[in-house]
Scaffold this motif. Structure first.
Motif, short mmCIF file in Angstrom:
data_model
loop_
_atom_site.label_atom_id
_atom_site.label_comp_id
_atom_site.label_asym_id
_atom_site.label_seq_id
_atom_site.Cartn_x
_atom_site.Cartn_y
_atom_site.Cartn_z
N ILE A 190 0.85 -1.18 0.00
CA ILE A 190 0.00 0.00 0.00
C ILE A 190 0.89 1.24 0.00
O ILE A 190 1.77 1.37 0.85
N ARG A 191 0.64 2.11 -0.96
CA ARG A 191 1.45 3.33 -1.11
C ARG A 191 0.52 4.51 -1.37
O ARG A 191 -0.28 4.47 -2.28
N SER A 192 0.62 5.51 -0.51
CA SER A 192 -0.24 6.70 -0.65
C SER A 192 -1.71 6.31 -0.69
O SER A 192 -2.47 6.80 -1.53
N ASP A 193 -2.11 5.40 0.21
CA ASP A 193 -3.50 4.96 0.34
C ASP A 193 -4.03 4.23 -0.88
O ASP A 193 -5.25 4.13 -1.09
N LYS A 194 -3.13 3.69 -1.70
CA LYS A 194 -3.55 2.91 -2.87
C LYS A 194 -2.78 1.60 -2.91
O LYS A 194 -1.58 1.56 -2.63
N VAL A 195 -3.48 0.53 -3.27
CA VAL A 195 -2.82 -0.76 -3.45
C VAL A 195 -2.02 -0.71 -4.74
O VAL A 195 -2.52 -0.32 -5.78
N GLN A 196 -0.76 -1.12 -4.66
CA GLN A 196 0.11 -1.11 -5.82
C GLN A 196 0.03 -2.45 -6.56
O GLN A 196 -0.19 -3.50 -5.94
N PRO A 197 0.23 -2.45 -7.89
CA PRO A 197 0.14 -3.70 -8.66
C PRO A 197 1.37 -4.56 -8.49
O PRO A 197 2.21 -4.68 -9.38
N VAL A 198 1.50 -5.15 -7.31
CA VAL A 198 2.63 -6.02 -6.98
C VAL A 198 2.08 -7.33 -6.44
O VAL A 198 1.21 -7.33 -5.58
N ASP A 199 2.58 -8.45 -6.95
CA ASP A 199 2.10 -9.77 -6.54
C ASP A 199 3.10 -10.38 -5.57
O ASP A 199 4.11 -10.96 -5.97
N ILE A 200 2.82 -10.24 -4.28
CA ILE A 200 3.73 -10.74 -3.24
C ILE A 200 3.76 -12.26 -3.23
O ILE A 200 4.80 -12.87 -2.95
N TYR A 201 2.65 -12.90 -3.57
CA TYR A 201 2.63 -14.37 -3.65
C TYR A 201 3.62 -14.86 -4.70
O TYR A 201 4.41 -15.78 -4.44
N GLN A 202 3.59 -14.27 -5.89
CA GLN A 202 4.52 -14.68 -6.95
C GLN A 202 5.97 -14.42 -6.55
O GLN A 202 6.86 -15.19 -6.88
N LEU A 203 6.21 -13.34 -5.83
CA LEU A 203 7.57 -13.02 -5.41
C LEU A 203 8.12 -14.07 -4.46
O LEU A 203 9.24 -14.57 -4.65
N LEU A 204 7.35 -14.46 -3.47
CA LEU A 204 7.87 -15.34 -2.42
C LEU A 204 7.76 -16.83 -2.77
O LEU A 204 8.61 -17.61 -2.36
N TYR A 205 6.72 -17.20 -3.52
CA TYR A 205 6.51 -18.62 -3.80
C TYR A 205 7.09 -19.05 -5.14
O TYR A 205 7.49 -20.21 -5.30
N ASN A 206 7.12 -18.15 -6.10
CA ASN A 206 7.60 -18.51 -7.43
C ASN A 206 8.84 -17.74 -7.85
O ASN A 206 9.23 -17.78 -9.02
N ASN A 207 9.44 -17.03 -6.89
CA ASN A 207 10.70 -16.32 -7.13
C ASN A 207 10.60 -15.39 -8.35
O ASN A 207 11.54 -15.26 -9.13
N ASP A 208 9.47 -14.71 -8.48
CA ASP A 208 9.28 -13.76 -9.57
C ASP A 208 9.88 -12.43 -9.16
O ASP A 208 9.23 -11.59 -8.53
N LEU A 209 11.14 -12.21 -9.53
CA LEU A 209 11.85 -11.02 -9.08
C LEU A 209 11.35 -9.74 -9.74
O LEU A 209 11.74 -8.65 -9.32
N LYS A 210 10.48 -9.87 -10.74
CA LYS A 210 9.87 -8.66 -11.30
C LYS A 210 8.98 -7.97 -10.27
O LYS A 210 8.69 -6.78 -10.40
N GLN A 211 8.55 -8.72 -9.28
CA GLN A 211 7.70 -8.14 -8.23
C GLN A 211 8.52 -7.51 -7.11
O GLN A 211 7.95 -6.89 -6.20
N ASN A 212 9.83 -7.64 -7.16
CA ASN A 212 10.69 -7.15 -6.07
C ASN A 212 10.98 -5.67 -6.27
O ASN A 212 12.10 -5.27 -6.58
N VAL A 213 9.97 -4.83 -6.04
CA VAL A 213 10.07 -3.41 -6.32
C VAL A 213 10.77 -2.69 -5.18
O VAL A 213 10.92 -3.22 -4.07
N GLN A 214 11.22 -1.48 -5.45
CA GLN A 214 11.84 -0.65 -4.42
C GLN A 214 10.76 -0.03 -3.54
O GLN A 214 9.75 0.48 -4.02
N LEU A 215 10.98 -0.09 -2.23
CA LEU A 215 10.04 0.49 -1.28
C LEU A 215 10.25 1.99 -1.18
O LEU A 215 11.37 2.49 -1.34
N HIS A 216 9.16 2.70 -0.90
CA HIS A 216 9.20 4.15 -0.72
C HIS A 216 8.91 4.48 0.74
O HIS A 216 8.21 3.72 1.43
N PRO A 217 9.41 5.61 1.24
CA PRO A 217 9.05 6.02 2.60
C PRO A 217 7.54 6.11 2.77
O PRO A 217 6.83 6.65 1.91
N GLY A 218 7.03 5.54 3.86
CA GLY A 218 5.60 5.55 4.12
C GLY A 218 4.86 4.36 3.58
O GLY A 218 3.64 4.23 3.81
#
Length: 348
Positions: A190-218
């Motif tokens: 969640i960024r600026s009160d909006k859900v971002q198009p990132v698939d955490i399931y794919q990142l952790l279970y299927n090693n989809d590094l395209k989902q490994n985005v940079q975090l922003h403050p807040g």
């Protein structure tokens, strides 16, 4: 109601990604829903492009912000207030909300948005008016300007502060891993009160590094639990809203029975189900409910977060569906709109 704003996100994505003209579907094709149930249903799949992944080559240095505390050392500095005492280390100075630090002799210095190296060079220039050849040392004592919120089923949820450019995977690791009861398909960034198009399931279970985005403050990472599973029923029903899934299991007929068909005419051949498989992947299904009621097909199994809409008449366009569904979401207080605002859809 915790999940309502997540599933609203997929609803609104569908509205903007190819469904602006929704054709009428003629029931007739049988599609397997799972190993034990099938329904006469047409499926339209929707995918949303995720945010750019974090590129190691693009990682920069930490930039100071309001709340950080700096240590500043100026060997040889003699404070005017006491000419006999040298103040080699000026101590810790918090960066104010204005972006400045208040230092002896030079006063306020703008440092917000600068790296340590840039601050070092700026302070040398500032103290050159008082010291012929100033030597300045700058360090960050406390990192307090870039909060990260870890919410839900983390082993150590809470408020953390970023001390360097941080990826989503690293941010999740700060919470000491996830509990066994976590529901990663419902997890979101969640960024600026909006859900971002990132698939955490794919990142952790299927090693989809395209989902490994940079975090922003807040940023906030929210991971719900499996015990919170619900579906949402709207349209020609007596009790619109959430229906709990007992032990994670519920079929379409059971959900509609709980919501109560209100006795008014409805289009049983074109009941719509909006399924959020993740924040980047979903399905829009049109189901012939009459086939299930008459025993001609097995009741369709539902998934956590499904939206069921029972239309009162046949509708040929998705915009017409949106026009009827949106007031239901607004009434139930769906104030956080991922990706787009309801106001945008109302005006278009």
């Amino acid at each position: 109601m915790k999940k309502l704003w997540l599933v609203v996100g997929m609803l609104l994505i569908l509205a903007l990604t190819g469904c602006s003209r929704y054709e009428m579907y003629a029931p007739g094709s049988v599609i397997t829903i799972d190993d034990s149930a099938s329904a006469i249903v047409d499926v339209e799949e929707v995918k949303v492009d995720p945010l750019p992944a974090m590129n190691a080559g693009e990682i920069g240095d930490y930039r100071v912000g309001a709340g950080d505390v700096l240590s500043v050392a100026v060997p040889g500095l003699v404070e005017r207030a006491n000419a006999e005492e040298k103040a080699d280390t000026l101590g810790g100075f918090r960066v104010y909300s204005s972006g400045k630090v208040l230092l002896p002799m030079v006063g306020g210095v703008e440092v917000a948005g600068l790296t340590v190296e840039q601050i070092h060079a700026k302070l040398i220039d500032a103290y050159r008016a008082y010291i012929k050849v100033p030597v300045v040392s700058v360090e960050i004592l406390e990192f307090k300007s870039q909060p990260l919120y870890l919410l839900g089923k983390f082993n150590q949820p809470g408020l953390y502060y970023l001390d360097r450019p941080t990826s989503l995977m690293h941010g999740i690791a700060l919470g000491a891993g996830l509990q066994d009861s976590s529901n990663l398909r419902g997890a979101r960034l969640i960024r600026s009160d909006k859900v971002q198009p990132v698939d955490i399931y794919q990142l952790l279970y299927n090693n989809d590094l395209k989902q490994n985005v940079q975090l922003h403050p807040g940023d906030a990472i929210y991971v719900p639990g499996n015990e919170e599973q619900q579906v949402f029923v709207f349209g020609q029903v007596a009790k619109p809203g959430a229906v709990d899934m007992s032990n994670g299991r519920l079929n379409l007929l059971q959900a509609l029975s709980s919501a109560g068909l209100d006795g008014k005419p409805y289009d049983h051949e074109h009941v719509r189900i909006i399924r959020s498989l993740s924040t980047t992947h979903g399905q829009l299904m049109v189901v012939d409910l009459g086939q299930m009621v008459n025993g001609q097909s097995m009741p369709m199994s539902l998934m956590d977060g499904d939206i069921i809409y029972v239309p009162k008449t046949r509708m040929g366009g998705w915009n017409e569906v949106m026009k009827e569904i949106l007031p239901s979401f607004q009434t139930l207080g769906a104030v956080i709109q991922p990706f787009v605002q309801i106001k945008y859809l109302e005006n278009n």
